[in-house]
Design a protein around this motif. Structure first.
Motif, PDB file in Angstrom:
ATOM      1  N   THR A 105       0.414  -1.276   0.209  1.00  0.00           N
ATOM      2  CA  THR A 105      -0.100  -0.004  -0.354  1.00  0.00           C
ATOM      3  C   THR A 105       0.815   1.116  -0.347  1.00  0.00           C
ATOM      4  O   THR A 105       0.649   2.323  -0.557  1.00  0.00           O
ATOM      5  CB  THR A 105      -0.693  -0.213   1.160  1.00  0.00           C
ATOM      6  OG1 THR A 105      -1.705  -0.885   1.562  1.00  0.00           O
ATOM      7  CG2 THR A 105      -1.980   1.171   1.269  1.00  0.00           C
ATOM      8  N   LEU A 106       1.963   1.092   1.053  1.00  0.00           N
ATOM      9  CA  LEU A 106       2.673   2.876   0.771  1.00  0.00           C
ATOM     10  C   LEU A 106       3.716   2.697  -0.466  1.00  0.00           C
ATOM     11  O   LEU A 106       3.476   4.015  -0.584  1.00  0.00           O
ATOM     12  CB  LEU A 106       3.960   1.899   2.632  1.00  0.00           C
ATOM     13  CG  LEU A 106       5.248   2.715   2.387  1.00  0.00           C
ATOM     14  CD1 LEU A 106       4.261   4.565   3.233  1.00  0.00           C
ATOM     15  CD2 LEU A 106       5.914   2.631   3.556  1.00  0.00           C
ATOM     16  N   LEU A 107       3.899   1.980  -0.936  1.00  0.00           N
ATOM     17  CA  LEU A 107       4.699   2.033  -1.888  1.00  0.00           C
ATOM     18  C   LEU A 107       3.349   2.203  -3.327  1.00  0.00           C
ATOM     19  O   LEU A 107       4.019   2.955  -4.405  1.00  0.00           O
ATOM     20  CB  LEU A 107       5.653   0.221  -2.416  1.00  0.00           C
ATOM     21  CG  LEU A 107       6.758   0.586  -1.169  1.00  0.00           C
ATOM     22  CD1 LEU A 107       7.822  -1.048  -1.367  1.00  0.00           C
ATOM     23  CD2 LEU A 107       7.805   1.574  -0.832  1.00  0.00           C
ATOM     24  N   MET A 108       2.465   1.525  -3.287  1.00  0.00           N
ATOM     25  CA  MET A 108       2.206   2.069  -4.308  1.00  0.00           C
ATOM     26  C   MET A 108       1.655   3.495  -3.945  1.00  0.00           C
ATOM     27  O   MET A 108       1.364   4.437  -5.309  1.00  0.00           O
ATOM     28  CB  MET A 108       0.445   1.433  -4.155  1.00  0.00           C
ATOM     29  CG  MET A 108      -0.233   1.671  -5.261  1.00  0.00           C
ATOM     30  SD  MET A 108      -0.143   1.659  -7.377  1.00  0.00           S
ATOM     31  CE  MET A 108       0.442  -0.349  -7.576  1.00  0.00           C
ATOM     32  N   ILE A 133      -3.530  -5.532  -8.604  1.00  0.00           N
ATOM     33  CA  ILE A 133      -2.831  -4.154  -8.549  1.00  0.00           C
ATOM     34  C   ILE A 133      -3.047  -3.054  -8.600  1.00  0.00           C
ATOM     35  O   ILE A 133      -3.262  -1.912  -8.329  1.00  0.00           O
ATOM     36  CB  ILE A 133      -1.433  -4.779  -9.027  1.00  0.00           C
ATOM     37  CG1 ILE A 133      -0.635  -5.419  -8.525  1.00  0.00           C
ATOM     38  CG2 ILE A 133      -1.087  -3.275  -8.871  1.00  0.00           C
ATOM     39  CD1 ILE A 133       0.664  -6.256  -9.066  1.00  0.00           C
ATOM     40  N   ARG A 134      -4.304  -3.314  -9.776  1.00  0.00           N
ATOM     41  CA  ARG A 134      -4.642  -2.146 -10.501  1.00  0.00           C
ATOM     42  C   ARG A 134      -6.443  -2.413  -9.176  1.00  0.00           C
ATOM     43  O   ARG A 134      -5.966  -1.005  -8.379  1.00  0.00           O
ATOM     44  CB  ARG A 134      -5.900  -2.681 -11.682  1.00  0.00           C
ATOM     45  CG  ARG A 134      -6.565  -0.827 -11.770  1.00  0.00           C
ATOM     46  CD  ARG A 134      -7.177  -1.578 -13.105  1.00  0.00           C
ATOM     47  NE  ARG A 134      -8.347  -0.729 -12.819  1.00  0.00           N
ATOM     48  CZ  ARG A 134      -8.422   0.333 -14.097  1.00  0.00           C
ATOM     49  NH1 ARG A 134      -8.224   0.491 -14.945  1.00  0.00           N
ATOM     50  NH2 ARG A 134     -10.089   1.170 -13.666  1.00  0.00           N
ATOM     51  N   MET A 135      -6.901  -2.526  -8.569  1.00  0.00           N
ATOM     52  CA  MET A 135      -7.955  -2.379  -8.150  1.00  0.00           C
ATOM     53  C   MET A 135      -7.717  -2.337  -6.274  1.00  0.00           C
ATOM     54  O   MET A 135      -7.737  -1.003  -5.554  1.00  0.00           O
ATOM     55  CB  MET A 135      -8.691  -4.118  -7.360  1.00  0.00           C
ATOM     56  CG  MET A 135      -9.713  -4.423  -8.258  1.00  0.00           C
ATOM     57  SD  MET A 135      -9.793  -5.770  -8.402  1.00  0.00           S
ATOM     58  CE  MET A 135      -9.758  -6.880  -6.945  1.00  0.00           C
ATOM     59  N   ARG A 136      -6.294  -2.285  -6.173  1.00  0.00           N
ATOM     60  CA  ARG A 136      -6.218  -1.620  -4.929  1.00  0.00           C
ATOM     61  C   ARG A 136      -5.402  -0.032  -5.379  1.00  0.00           C
ATOM     62  O   ARG A 136      -5.818   0.915  -4.476  1.00  0.00           O
ATOM     63  CB  ARG A 136      -4.432  -1.808  -4.860  1.00  0.00           C
ATOM     64  CG  ARG A 136      -3.817  -1.702  -3.255  1.00  0.00           C
ATOM     65  CD  ARG A 136      -2.557  -1.681  -3.081  1.00  0.00           C
ATOM     66  NE  ARG A 136      -2.680  -3.356  -1.783  1.00  0.00           N
ATOM     67  CZ  ARG A 136      -1.916  -3.827  -2.655  1.00  0.00           C
ATOM     68  NH1 ARG A 136      -1.533  -4.392  -3.228  1.00  0.00           N
ATOM     69  NH2 ARG A 136      -2.044  -5.172  -1.681  1.00  0.00           N
ATOM     70  N   ALA A 137      -4.792   0.395  -6.612  1.00  0.00           N
ATOM     71  CA  ALA A 137      -4.510   1.507  -6.956  1.00  0.00           C
ATOM     72  C   ALA A 137      -5.880   1.990  -6.693  1.00  0.00           C
ATOM     73  O   ALA A 137      -5.380   3.257  -6.407  1.00  0.00           O
ATOM     74  CB  ALA A 137      -3.678   0.865  -8.002  1.00  0.00           C
ATOM     75  N   GLN A 138      -6.769   1.410  -7.530  1.00  0.00           N
ATOM     76  CA  GLN A 138      -7.522   2.077  -7.611  1.00  0.00           C
ATOM     77  C   GLN A 138      -8.759   3.053  -6.180  1.00  0.00           C
ATOM     78  O   GLN A 138      -8.774   3.852  -5.926  1.00  0.00           O
ATOM     79  CB  GLN A 138      -9.125   1.392  -8.678  1.00  0.00           C
ATOM     80  CG  GLN A 138     -10.635   2.009  -9.438  1.00  0.00           C
ATOM     81  CD  GLN A 138     -10.602   1.263  -9.881  1.00  0.00           C
ATOM     82  OE1 GLN A 138     -10.465   0.213 -10.433  1.00  0.00           O
ATOM     83  NE2 GLN A 138     -11.405   1.843 -10.665  1.00  0.00           N
ATOM     84  N   ARG A 139      -8.527   1.505  -5.699  1.00  0.00           N
ATOM     85  CA  ARG A 139      -8.825   2.058  -3.914  1.00  0.00           C
ATOM     86  C   ARG A 139      -8.051   3.284  -3.140  1.00  0.00           C
ATOM     87  O   ARG A 139      -8.490   3.808  -2.753  1.00  0.00           O
ATOM     88  CB  ARG A 139      -9.174   0.742  -2.922  1.00  0.00           C
ATOM     89  CG  ARG A 139      -9.300   0.498  -1.652  1.00  0.00           C
ATOM     90  CD  ARG A 139     -10.729  -0.711  -1.705  1.00  0.00           C
ATOM     91  NE  ARG A 139      -9.217  -1.097  -1.613  1.00  0.00           N
ATOM     92  CZ  ARG A 139      -9.036  -2.409  -0.770  1.00  0.00           C
ATOM     93  NH1 ARG A 139      -8.719  -1.153   0.628  1.00  0.00           N
ATOM     94  NH2 ARG A 139      -8.244  -3.031  -1.045  1.00  0.00           N
ATOM     95  N   LEU A 140      -6.775   3.766  -3.261  1.00  0.00           N
ATOM     96  CA  LEU A 140      -6.287   4.350  -2.907  1.00  0.00           C
ATOM     97  C   LEU A 140      -5.816   5.375  -3.784  1.00  0.00           C
ATOM     98  O   LEU A 140      -5.338   6.355  -3.336  1.00  0.00           O
ATOM     99  CB  LEU A 140      -4.374   3.354  -3.301  1.00  0.00           C
ATOM    100  CG  LEU A 140      -4.024   2.309  -2.298  1.00  0.00           C
ATOM    101  CD1 LEU A 140      -2.435   1.807  -2.457  1.00  0.00           C
ATOM    102  CD2 LEU A 140      -4.489   2.686  -1.202  1.00  0.00           C
ATOM    103  N   GLY A 141      -6.456   5.165  -4.936  1.00  0.00           N
ATOM    104  CA  GLY A 141      -6.906   6.858  -5.510  1.00  0.00           C
ATOM    105  C   GLY A 141      -5.860   6.848  -6.087  1.00  0.00           C
ATOM    106  O   GLY A 141      -5.158   8.051  -6.084  1.00  0.00           O
ATOM    107  N   ALA A 142      -4.576   6.036  -6.563  1.00  0.00           N
ATOM    108  CA  ALA A 142      -3.276   5.844  -7.522  1.00  0.00           C
ATOM    109  C   ALA A 142      -3.677   5.558  -8.805  1.00  0.00           C
ATOM    110  O   ALA A 142      -2.122   4.810  -8.797  1.00  0.00           O
ATOM    111  CB  ALA A 142      -2.354   5.186  -6.241  1.00  0.00           C
TER     112      ALA A 142
END
Ligand code: TYD
Ligand code: MG
Length: 460
Positions: A105-108, A133-142
């Motif tokens: 999370t931190l590195l994304m 990875i895309r799903m996480r990035a989406q959740r993070l606004g990244a």
């Protein structure tokens, strides 16, 4: 010189041994020694000074530029601080931590911050699919156009991808999933983890691209933990925190490009991590004031003062074997009997405090809970304890006091003889011994004559 070859490495502490043994001679862990394949031909030293040619000619000290390339600052100052001011080109940074603490999370977030400034980031994952990875990035606004994902384990292919179009930042998540086909052993073995990291180090230096490695701290001896890499990489950061709580501390343990004592503070929420620029406020915010067993201390982490609340719980039990220096001092100097007590100590917010300046606060929180009497509101306790019960001076007292004043505390117990705090606005109480501190801290008299007896004992 006789050629000595190290052939066994502890997966827990990275310690090296010539022979296999059931127990690591360095950290005493069991079944953690793993064979390490040593190559016959040296591959050239990996390190910040590995460049051949120009680097091998002596330079006048005054002619050497203080910094060869500007650092890349991220949007989060909490991250910049731990890195020593931003990402250094060509550096190899290890981000260690327990599974689930928030490394990916931190590195994304970091990737997004580099990409937002128009640069390319390569996120290599051997743990998750590109979709995950895309799903996480989406959740993070990244979800940034500049982030490229490579779901790959093979080090040759990873290195090719990096060299083909060098990005501004590479993230390898995790180093324990990467394999170099040129070596024996499966992913996560000491040989694979070390050789892969060494090769990435050489590549980073060669093309000037910074590479971040994720390293899981594992309890399982079959997978090499980040400690086996600590001496290879430029910078070692550990992400700490209780998974059930919000706060995360990113702590520098080694940094060739900055102070190895800095911390960055973050909070994990619904949309990933957020930086916490004022951790004292966050840590004190959750504090239950005036309950017996709590004490506020001003610890110093790197350059920053941190107000934390220590909580103690003293329970009577029949079979306790607790032995701790502070308890021993309390027993000896204040005549407390902890022989039949269980004592639990924690820091509110789930963070870890290692500083000796918290000693006195810890001791008073134990006394407070033991006597069922709260410490006064607005009190901050600062001081290291010596074995004779003397309160020792601590560094950077002024900064600690300023932090306490800034957060509305009103009174400070500090080691005697320190020339500080005159202008902090706090009421300053200097104490020489634990006994004096206890007398000064508790508004109600102590139950026994212990304090008076202990008071004169301080010797140096
Ligand atoms: P992760 O970064 O996957 O941990 P690591 O890479 O260190 O193994 O994050 C793990 C935890 O963080 C996960 O259990 C759920 C939590 N989390 C949140 O609470 N909010 C979020 O937005 C994200 C992405 C994760
Ligand atoms: Mg992860």
């Amino acid at each position: 010189m006789a050629k000595s070859t190290i052939t066994f490495v502890c997966t827990e502490c990275g310690g090296e041994s010539l022979r296999w043994a059931g127990q690591c001679p360095h950290c005493q862990a069991w079944n953690t020694l793993q064979e390490f394949q040593v190559r016959k031909a040296a591959v050239g030293k990996a390190g910040p000074h590995a460049k051949r040619g120009a680097g091998s000619k002596p330079l006048a000290l005054v002619d050497i530029s203080s910094e060869d390339a500007p650092r890349r600052a991220l949007a989060w100052d909490e991250l910049n601080r731990v890195l020593g001011g931003g990402i250094v080109p060509g550096s190899l940074v290890l981000v260690g931590g327990e599974p689930g603490v928030g490394k990916s999370t931190l590195l994304m977030h970091a990737a997004a911050q580099v990409a937002q400034r128009g640069s390319r980031v390569l996120y290599v994952s051997g743990e998750e699919s590109a979709q995950q990875i895309r799903m996480r990035a989406q959740r993070l606004g990244a979800l940034e156009a500049g982030i490229f994902v490579l779901a790959e384990n093979d080090l040759d292919l990873i290195c090719d991808a990096i060299s083909a179009e060098p990005p501004a930042l590479v993230i390898i998540d995790s180093i324990q999933t990467v394999t170099d086909a040129g070596f024996e052993g499966s992913a996560g073995s000491v040989t694979q983890v070390r050789e892969s990291a060494a090769r990435l180090m050489r590549l980073a230096k060669e093309i000037g691209v910074p590479i971040f490695l994720v390293g899981h701290v594992t309890k399982d001896g079959s997978i090499a933990g980040p400690r086996v890499l600590e001496h290879i990489v430029d910078t070692v950061l550990y992400l700490e925190g209780d998974r059930r709580q919000e706060l995360r501390i990113l702590r520098a343990m080694k940094n060739r490009f900055g102070s190895a004592e800095e911390i960055g503070v973050f909070a994990m929420g619904e949309a990933g991590l957020e930086e916490v620029p004022d951790p004292s406020a966050a840590l004190l915010g959750s504090s239950a004031t005036s309950s017996p067993g709590t004490a506020i201390v001003a610890a110093l982490e790197g350059t920053r003062p941190l107000l934390v609340e220590i909580q103690s719980l003293v329970n009577k039990t029949e079979n306790s074997i607790v032995r701790h220096m502070i308890l021993a001092v309390l027993e000896k100097r204040l005549s407390y009997k902890f022989g039949t007590s269980d004592i639990f100590v924690s820091v509110a917010g789930g963070i870890r405090v290692t500083e000796p300046a918290a000693d006195l606060g810890l001791a008073l929180s134990i006394v407070s809970n033991h006597n069922n009497g709260p410490l006064p509101d607005g009190l901050v306790v600062i001081g290291e304890l010596g074995l004779t019960g003397e309160v020792r001076r601590v560094g950077q007292l002024e900064r600690r006091l300023q932090e306490a004043a800034r957060h509305g505390l009103t009174r400070a117990l500090i080691p005697a003889g320190a020339k500080a705090g005159r202008h902090s606005g706090l009421e300053i109480v200097e104490v020489r011994t634990l006994a004096e501190a206890a007398s000064a801290a508790f508004s109600t008299p102590m139950r026994s004559g212990a304090l008076i007896r202990g008071a004169g004992v301080s010797v140096s």
